[in-house]
Design a protein around this motif. Sequence first.
Motif, short mmCIF file in Angstrom:
data_model
loop_
_atom_site.label_atom_id
_atom_site.label_comp_id
_atom_site.label_asym_id
_atom_site.label_seq_id
_atom_site.Cartn_x
_atom_site.Cartn_y
_atom_site.Cartn_z
N ASP A 106 25.59 13.70 -41.57
CA ASP A 106 25.92 12.73 -42.60
C ASP A 106 27.36 12.90 -43.08
O ASP A 106 27.74 13.95 -43.60
CB ASP A 106 24.94 12.92 -43.77
N LEU A 107 28.16 11.87 -42.92
CA LEU A 107 29.54 11.90 -43.38
C LEU A 107 29.62 12.07 -44.89
O LEU A 107 30.48 12.78 -45.41
CB LEU A 107 30.26 10.62 -42.96
N VAL A 108 28.70 11.44 -45.61
CA VAL A 108 28.70 11.53 -47.06
C VAL A 108 28.52 12.98 -47.51
O VAL A 108 29.21 13.46 -48.41
CB VAL A 108 27.60 10.64 -47.66
N ALA A 132 33.27 2.77 -31.66
CA ALA A 132 34.02 1.56 -31.31
C ALA A 132 34.44 0.81 -32.57
O ALA A 132 35.44 0.12 -32.57
CB ALA A 132 33.18 0.67 -30.42
N ASP A 133 33.67 0.97 -33.62
CA ASP A 133 33.89 0.18 -34.83
C ASP A 133 34.10 1.11 -36.02
O ASP A 133 33.16 1.77 -36.47
CB ASP A 133 32.67 -0.71 -35.06
N PRO A 134 35.32 1.18 -36.57
CA PRO A 134 35.55 2.03 -37.76
C PRO A 134 34.92 1.48 -39.03
O PRO A 134 34.91 2.15 -40.05
CB PRO A 134 37.09 2.03 -37.89
N ALA A 135 34.38 0.27 -38.97
CA ALA A 135 33.87 -0.38 -40.18
C ALA A 135 32.81 0.43 -40.92
O ALA A 135 32.86 0.52 -42.15
CB ALA A 135 33.33 -1.77 -39.84
N PRO A 136 31.81 1.03 -40.24
CA PRO A 136 30.81 1.81 -40.99
C PRO A 136 31.42 2.95 -41.79
O PRO A 136 30.97 3.25 -42.90
CB PRO A 136 29.88 2.33 -39.89
N ASN A 142 32.90 2.52 -49.91
CA ASN A 142 32.62 1.49 -50.91
C ASN A 142 31.17 1.52 -51.38
O ASN A 142 30.83 0.84 -52.34
CB ASN A 142 32.93 0.10 -50.33
N SER A 143 30.34 2.28 -50.69
CA SER A 143 28.90 2.22 -50.99
C SER A 143 28.38 3.44 -51.74
O SER A 143 27.26 3.40 -52.26
CB SER A 143 28.10 2.04 -49.69
N ASP A 144 29.14 4.52 -51.77
CA ASP A 144 28.68 5.74 -52.43
C ASP A 144 29.57 6.01 -53.64
O ASP A 144 30.78 6.17 -53.52
CB ASP A 144 28.74 6.91 -51.44
N ALA A 145 28.96 6.09 -54.81
CA ALA A 145 29.72 6.22 -56.06
C ALA A 145 30.50 7.53 -56.12
O ALA A 145 31.66 7.55 -56.55
CB ALA A 145 28.78 6.11 -57.26
N HIS A 343 34.77 -6.76 -42.29
CA HIS A 343 33.56 -7.55 -42.08
C HIS A 343 33.22 -8.28 -43.40
O HIS A 343 34.06 -8.93 -43.99
CB HIS A 343 32.41 -6.68 -41.58
N GLU A 344 31.98 -8.12 -43.89
CA GLU A 344 31.59 -8.86 -45.09
C GLU A 344 31.88 -8.11 -46.39
O GLU A 344 31.65 -8.64 -47.49
CB GLU A 344 30.09 -9.22 -45.05
N THR A 345 32.37 -6.89 -46.31
CA THR A 345 32.68 -6.10 -47.51
C THR A 345 34.10 -6.39 -47.96
O THR A 345 35.06 -6.14 -47.24
CB THR A 345 32.52 -4.60 -47.23
N ILE A 346 34.23 -6.90 -49.19
CA ILE A 346 35.53 -7.35 -49.71
C ILE A 346 35.87 -6.60 -50.99
O ILE A 346 35.05 -6.51 -51.91
CB ILE A 346 35.52 -8.86 -50.00
N ASN A 347 37.07 -6.04 -51.05
CA ASN A 347 37.63 -5.52 -52.31
C ASN A 347 38.55 -6.59 -52.88
O ASN A 347 39.47 -7.05 -52.19
CB ASN A 347 38.41 -4.23 -52.06
N PHE A 348 38.32 -6.96 -54.13
CA PHE A 348 39.03 -8.09 -54.72
C PHE A 348 39.40 -7.77 -56.15
O PHE A 348 38.65 -7.13 -56.88
CB PHE A 348 38.12 -9.33 -54.67
#
Length: 391
Positions: A106-108, A132-136, A142-145, A343-348
């Motif tokens: 687990d990276l976390v 292949a995909d750095p996205a995960p 962004n998903s772990d506080a 992908h669908e995760t946006i910081n705004f």
Amino acid sequence: VRGGKKQGESSSGCRSPEVFPMASMDQDIPESEKTPVTVVTGFLGAGKTTLVNYILREQNEWRIAIIENEFGEVNIDEGLVQENIAAKEDVVSMDNGCVCCSVRGDLVRALNNLIPRRKDFHSILLETTGLADPAPIIMTFNSDAMIQDNFRIDSVVCMVDSKNVVSHLREIKPDDSVNEAVQQVAFSDRIVLNKLDLVSKEELAALREEILSINNSAIMIETERSRVDLGLILNQMSFSLDKTLELDPQLLDDEEDEAAAPDQAPTEGADAEQPKPKKKKKKHDLSQVSSVGLKFPGNFDVPKFNMFMSTLLQAKAADIYRSKGVLSFEGQGSTKFVFQGVHETINFGPASTPWGEDEERVSKIVFIGRNLNREELKSGLSECLVPPAAK
């Protein structure tokens, strides 16, 4: 509510748009106080092993924690005692203050183990060989506080073998699957062109054109034997929202304009500044991965923009690798908005500086991905603009 600010409320006190699916920008800890994490991807034989060994053994200016995502793929140094890396998440400390972690799970958990020591390091380098995909990896931050409060994604760096990478980029995968080499280039903010001693000037120029056809917003760094000035790849703030304001204007030029640019007549007068010829973006027909840069004078209508972006991301999230933009919305005063997406995760959120009184309101948006239709994106976003007569 985190940090005393409601989601959707800008620092100026005005109500910011409820923009498409996004990661909350409310933070207890300023970005400047978080430890930067550089995600490093690369192809087999690109020289990543040599880069890691250089960081661990030879340079003395940076104290870096290196996290190996897949133990066994990188032979860090034959001098390291093998049993010291045998445990799942052992940490090997080096004389220059760097450490190396081996992560099989687990990276976390690995990052949480580094939190007590994170201020000992200038940066963390996360090696993602085989992904292949750095996205995960990016989405983890962004998903772990706990991770979000202590670390920030700084940039995505891609190491390439200048001699052999073109053949990888042009490889046609079966069943229309994504070319992993192309995807790695598409995701990156910095691309290290390694092994320049093995290519001619003509081959290097062709390689740069090949990469630009896939990702024309990344900065390319040339080197030999993986000896990179770490100041060029670490602490770049590439994922900072304010960094989005620095979008290269040439990325946003219409393809028609680029094609016509070399035929423009020179400006008269000895002291007149001559226009610089622009190269027409080359289509990458094999992979269908490209960059699309667009600019829109005027203000966007909030509900229309939200609807368009939500629909786009629902339909094409897998194909849109990266997105970023600077936005002007109707009814938001001088607040300038910026976003960065994977992908669908946006910081705004609102930019640190507002629109200037005399500054032209021009929104700028860049998409990098697969099977992007420039005209459809341009037309759809144009329909989200507030007509001048309605202002």
